[in-house]
Write an enzyme that holds these catalytic residues in place. Structure first.
Site, PDB file in Angstrom:
ATOM      1  CG  ASN A  86      10.008  53.542  68.212  1.00 18.43           C
ATOM      2  OD1 ASN A  86       9.641  52.648  68.901  1.00 18.43           O
ATOM      3  ND2 ASN A  86      10.921  54.442  68.545  1.00 18.43           N
ATOM      4  CE1 TYR A 152       1.987  55.085  74.909  1.00 13.82           C
ATOM      5  CE2 TYR A 152       1.242  53.206  76.412  1.00 13.82           C
ATOM      6  CZ  TYR A 152       2.269  53.811  75.567  1.00 13.82           C
ATOM      7  OH  TYR A 152       3.261  53.082  75.020  1.00 13.82           O
ATOM      8  CB  ALA A 154      -7.304  56.502  73.483  1.00 14.74           C
ATOM      9  CB  THR A 155      -2.215  57.359  71.132  1.00 11.77           C
ATOM     10  OG1 THR A 155      -1.425  56.717  72.185  1.00 11.77           O
ATOM     11  CG2 THR A 155      -2.819  58.478  71.700  1.00 11.77           C
ATOM     12  CE  LYS A 156       1.804  54.020  71.577  1.00  9.32           C
ATOM     13  NZ  LYS A 156       3.261  53.825  70.689  1.00  9.32           N
ATOM     14  CB  ILE A 185      10.674  47.411  76.571  1.00 11.96           C
ATOM     15  CG1 ILE A 185       9.452  46.783  75.755  1.00 11.96           C
ATOM     16  CG2 ILE A 185      12.036  47.186  75.839  1.00 11.96           C
ATOM     17  CD1 ILE A 185       9.757  45.275  75.782  1.00 11.96           C
TER      18      ILE A 185
END
Ligand code: NAP
Length: 254
Positions: A86, A152, A154-156, A185
């Site tokens: 996570n 970000y 791209a990483t996810k 969230i």
């Protein structure tokens, strides 16, 4: 009714704050032995005490830290059944201003860190006989975009590319790997962005509320159950319907 997870050992990377702490809390309340990792010792020890969990200091971007982290958990609890990969960072910077170092840093934690943590956990997860990996991805990248977060996103999306091949390799070891894709969230940092930001975000979500960290924890818990053992390489969006409206008109017509 799902088979209880009492006595299973769960390691949550980035479990010292935010979504990871929420995931850790859900597993702790389900009766699991919980360990959390993060880089900041003070935050980590405080979170562990609150959760009734074990804190392991580790930077998931470093292979040696991931190996030591898994070893410490196995030594403490006698094994490892579930890894929640996570830990993640999300600094914002527009592409025109982005440095090579910005790109390297976000990939180091979000992509390399996910892969290194999973790799380090393979042997104990296999030994458990029912190993589970749950990755925290995002809607940002795989489904949606937001200016300032191209690296970000791209990483996810990369995490999901990793997961699909890993699922095939890990199936031979009786380990499943799936991902949760959170929408917006509510975490500790959100308060700093102010009430106006929050109201705007809520107005874009069909359920008209931000997600709770427990909403993500509950989805992760499902993937960890005995009954979810035939699900692998899959994703679940947990976003109150955020990705569904075609545009503002769809929300206004609600
Ligand atoms: P957060 O509140 O900032 O917590 C991040 C956690 O990860 C902290 O425990 C942090 O501890 C740890 N961490 C960061 N880099 C690390 C590293 N290199 N090694 C070990 N631990 C590290 O963030 P969050 O909002 O809960 O996000 C958690 C995950 O959910 C991320 O993967 C993020 O992409 C994803 N996500 C969040 C949202 C959202 O709305 N919040 C939406 C979609 C997806 P230290 O700083 O002490 O290391």
């Amino acid at each position: 009714m799902f088979t209880p997870l009492t006595g299973r050992t769960v390691l949550v990377t980035g479990g010292t704050k935010g979504i990871g702490k929420g995931i850790a809390g859900v597993f702790a309340r389900a009766g699991a032995n919980v360990a959390v990792c993060g880089r900041d010792r003070e935050t980590g020890e405080a979170a562990a005490q609150e959760l009734g969990a074990r804190y392991v200091i580790a930077d998931v971007a470093k292979a040696a830290d991931c190996e030591r982290m898994v070893d410490e958990v196995v030594r403490e609890f006698g094994g490892l059944d579930v890894l929640c990969a996570n830990a993640g960072v999300f600094p914002d910077v527009k592409l025109a201003d982005m440095s090579e170092a910005d790109i390297d840093a976000i990939f180091a934690t979000n992509v390399k860190g996910t892969m290194l943590a999973v790799k380090a956990a393979l042997n104990p997860l296999e030994a458990s006989g029912h190993g589970r990996v749950i990755v925290t991805s995002s809607i940002t990248g795989p489904i949606t975009g937001f200016p300032g977060w191209s690296h970000y996103g791209a990483t996810k999306a990369a995490q999901l590319g990793f997961l699909r091949t890993a699922a095939i390799e890990l199936a031979a070891r009786n380990i499943t790997i799936n991902a949760v894709m959170p929408g917006n969230i509510e975490t500790e940092g959100l308060g700093e962005l102010g009430p106006e930001y929050r109201a705007t975000m809520e107005s874009m979500i069909p359920q008209r509320r931000l997600g709770k960290v427990e909403d993500i924890g509950n989805a992760a818990l499902f993937f960890a159950t005995e009954e979810a053992g035939y699900i692998t390489g899959q994703t679940i969006v947990v976003d109150g319907g955020q990705v569904l409206p075609e545009g503002q008109m769809a929300m206004d017509a609600q």
